[in-house]
Design an enzyme around this catalytic site. Structure first.
Site, PDB file in Angstrom:
ATOM      1  N   ASN A 176      -2.491   4.511  16.537  1.00 51.04           N
ATOM      2  CA  ASN A 176      -3.694   4.257  15.496  1.00 51.04           C
ATOM      3  C   ASN A 176      -3.754   2.778  15.993  1.00 51.04           C
ATOM      4  O   ASN A 176      -3.077   1.862  15.483  1.00 51.04           O
ATOM      5  CB  ASN A 176      -3.572   4.223  14.249  1.00 51.04           C
ATOM      6  N   CYS A 196       2.114  -2.045  15.206  1.00 51.52           N
ATOM      7  CA  CYS A 196       2.341  -1.757  13.721  1.00 51.52           C
ATOM      8  C   CYS A 196       1.526  -2.725  13.043  1.00 51.52           C
ATOM      9  O   CYS A 196       1.876  -4.040  13.399  1.00 51.52           O
ATOM     10  CB  CYS A 196       3.823  -1.488  13.375  1.00 51.52           C
ATOM     11  N   SER A 243      12.039   7.162   7.267  1.00 55.65           N
ATOM     12  CA  SER A 243      11.831   7.056   8.664  1.00 55.65           C
ATOM     13  C   SER A 243      12.546   5.546   8.978  1.00 55.65           C
ATOM     14  O   SER A 243      12.391   4.626   8.050  1.00 55.65           O
ATOM     15  CB  SER A 243      10.422   6.985   8.785  1.00 55.65           C
ATOM     16  N   CYS A 274       7.577  -4.202  15.621  1.00 56.59           N
ATOM     17  CA  CYS A 274       6.881  -3.136  16.599  1.00 56.59           C
ATOM     18  C   CYS A 274       5.616  -3.565  16.873  1.00 56.59           C
ATOM     19  O   CYS A 274       4.954  -3.896  15.928  1.00 56.59           O
ATOM     20  CB  CYS A 274       7.007  -1.861  15.826  1.00 56.59           C
ATOM     21  N   SER A 326      12.005   6.832  14.550  1.00 56.94           N
ATOM     22  CA  SER A 326      11.169   6.348  15.351  1.00 56.94           C
ATOM     23  C   SER A 326      11.391   6.162  16.467  1.00 56.94           C
ATOM     24  O   SER A 326      11.814   4.958  16.930  1.00 56.94           O
ATOM     25  CB  SER A 326      10.241   5.062  14.669  1.00 56.94           C
ATOM     26  N   LEU A 327      11.235   6.835  17.535  1.00 56.88           N
ATOM     27  CA  LEU A 327      11.819   6.901  18.835  1.00 56.88           C
ATOM     28  C   LEU A 327      10.610   6.285  19.999  1.00 56.88           C
ATOM     29  O   LEU A 327      11.240   4.932  20.396  1.00 56.88           O
ATOM     30  CB  LEU A 327      12.393   8.015  19.463  1.00 56.88           C
ATOM     31  N   HIS A 328       9.837   6.850  20.133  1.00 57.62           N
ATOM     32  CA  HIS A 328       8.570   6.128  20.638  1.00 57.62           C
ATOM     33  C   HIS A 328       8.741   5.899  22.323  1.00 57.62           C
ATOM     34  O   HIS A 328       7.781   5.148  22.892  1.00 57.62           O
ATOM     35  CB  HIS A 328       8.238   4.908  20.005  1.00 57.62           C
ATOM     36  N   GLU A 374       0.781  -0.963  -0.020  1.00 57.43           N
ATOM     37  CA  GLU A 374      -0.020   0.013   0.140  1.00 57.43           C
ATOM     38  C   GLU A 374       0.974   1.336  -0.026  1.00 57.43           C
ATOM     39  O   GLU A 374       2.116   1.271   0.655  1.00 57.43           O
ATOM     40  CB  GLU A 374      -0.849  -0.109   1.211  1.00 57.43           C
ATOM     41  N   CYS A 391       3.237   8.666   0.432  1.00 58.44           N
ATOM     42  CA  CYS A 391       4.069   7.937   1.433  1.00 58.44           C
ATOM     43  C   CYS A 391       4.049   6.494   0.845  1.00 58.44           C
ATOM     44  O   CYS A 391       3.207   5.799   0.446  1.00 58.44           O
ATOM     45  CB  CYS A 391       3.055   7.715   2.632  1.00 58.44           C
ATOM     46  N   GLY A 429       7.370  -1.759   5.992  1.00 59.59           N
ATOM     47  CA  GLY A 429       8.823  -2.058   5.782  1.00 59.59           C
ATOM     48  C   GLY A 429       9.848  -1.090   6.617  1.00 59.59           C
ATOM     49  O   GLY A 429       9.328   0.161   6.888  1.00 59.59           O
ATOM     50  N   GLU A 430      11.031  -1.650   6.574  1.00 60.17           N
ATOM     51  CA  GLU A 430      12.102  -0.683   7.352  1.00 60.17           C
ATOM     52  C   GLU A 430      12.974  -0.499   6.114  1.00 60.17           C
ATOM     53  O   GLU A 430      13.640  -1.247   5.561  1.00 60.17           O
ATOM     54  CB  GLU A 430      12.506  -1.561   8.550  1.00 60.17           C
TER      55      GLU A 430
END
Ligand code: SAH
Length: 354
Positions: free
Chosen positions: A292, A121, A193, A118, A216-218, A94, A107, A161-162
């Site tokens: 989300n 996700c 990212s 994660c 992406s710290l979070h 997507e 994106c 994906g990373e």
């Protein structure tokens, strides 16, 4: 099966070499490159300034990657569009088109699925299927431009994906999307990212590209981060921040930190204070994203007030922070959810058919 060259993944110099090897004049490379990356055709037959003979020759030795749209959802609120595309091997991915005042942003996904695991996700629930090729990533942008008739000026590598787990292909994608003979996108309009693969961040810094790096710290401490992100067991926050300093030093680009707020996990005042402490004095920006929720996990979104307070604490301590504006909330589904629900519906159909 005869191995065919994925011609849309080739850099301009490589197309030139291919043409030379085919015994054809070098100027043909310019024409072909323009068909692929400016006009964005999906077959050699459309390259009408090449002889039929030459087109057939190319067709015998090369393929042109093309994505097929399976589903397009359009937000009634802000025009955001989610695209589900099928790849040549049947996998689906997507991509999202967002319309901002400063221009249209796409994106893109960089892998089919993801292996980073994660907790919040959807993209990673079924693991990683494979890396996307440079041409498939380009196609996410090209097909969206064609279907929507919108010019895309910004690209964010924030889909499934990373990106740094698919390093070579992603660098090739960056080379091609910024190529002046093609889309000629400014590197400054591209954001990559990552969940924080330290060696690859340092490798990227060496390349001195002008893209924006988003981390992406979070979480503001390793223990909390490990609860949300398995990669945090491999690299500490300190190591990530050092790599970010290196990136800033080499590129002069301000780092973005993403922080998804999960109720009761990482969203209290102390966490905000700790984060401010970590980032103070760094040239950076924090993007707060109320998580989300996905149905497979029991993680809840922080309420509006906690999100606001979190932002205020950061700002009061001199750390730039914004709350990410939610785009297309009526067609929502976080990262990877559309693909996941599509896969589930087709899997059920297949099971029912047995
Ligand atoms: N693998 C990369 C890029 C993909 S995700 C990375 O980890 O950065 C883009 C951003 O969305 C990341 O910050 C990711 O952590 C976040 N994200 C993914 N799913 C989310 C969800 N359900 N709610 C909020 N943020 C999410």
């Amino acid at each position: 099966m005869i191995y065919k060259t994925d011609i849309k993944s080739l850099l301009f110099s490589e197309v030139e070499q291919l043409i030379r090897e085919m015994g054809l004049p070098a100027f043909r490379a310019k024409q072909i490159f323009s068909w692929l990356h400016e006009k964005q055709v999906t077959s050699f037959d459309e390259m009408t300034n090449l002889s039929k003979d030459f087109r057939e020759k190319l067709n015998d030795s090369c393929t042109i990657a093309a994505l097929t749209p399976v589903e397009i959802l359009t937000s009634k609120l802000d025009g955001t569009q989610k695209y589900l595309f099928r790849l040549a091997d049947g996998n689906v991915i997507e991509s999202v088109l967002m319309k901002y005042h400063h221009g249209n942003t796409v994106c893109i996904s960089t892998q089919v699925g993801c292996r980073m695991g994660c907790k919040f996700c959807a993209s990673t629930l079924d693991g990683m299927e494979r890396n996307l090729t440079a041409s498939e990533m380009l196609e996410e942008v090209y097909r969206i431009q064609h279907i929507s008739h919108e010019r895309v000026s910004n690209v964010v590598l924030m889909g499934s994906g990373e990106p740094l787990d698919n390093y070579e292909n992603v660098m090739r994608f960056l080379d091609l999307i910024t190529e002046e003979r093609g889309q000629n996108l400014s590197a400054r309009n591209i954001t990559l990212s990552t969940c924080g693969l330290v060696p690859e961040i340092c490798r990227l810094a060496q390349e001195r590209r002008q893209i924006t790096l988003a981390i992406s710290l979070h979480a503001a401490d390793d223990k909390t981060r490990q609860e949300l992100m398995p990669i945090a067991r491999k690299y500490s926050i300190q190591e990530i921040l050092q790599a970010c300093d290196d990136y800033f030093e080499k590129t002069g680009r301000r780092i973005s930190f993403e922080y998804s707020l999960v109720a009761g996990v990482n969203d209290n005042r102390e966490e905000a204070e700790k984060l401010a402490e970590l980032l103070r004095g760094r040239n950076c920006h924090v993007n707060l994203i109320p998580v989300n929720p996905i149905k497979e996990r029991d993680l809840k979104r922080s309420d509006r007030k906690s999100v606001e307070t979190f932002r205020e604490v950061l700002e009061q301590r001199g750390v730039n922070a914004t709350i990410r504006r939610e785009m297309g909330s009526d067609i929502n589904g976080a990262c990877g959810q559309l693909r996941k629900s599509y896969k589930e519906s087709t899997d059920t159909k297949e099971e029912g058919e047995e």
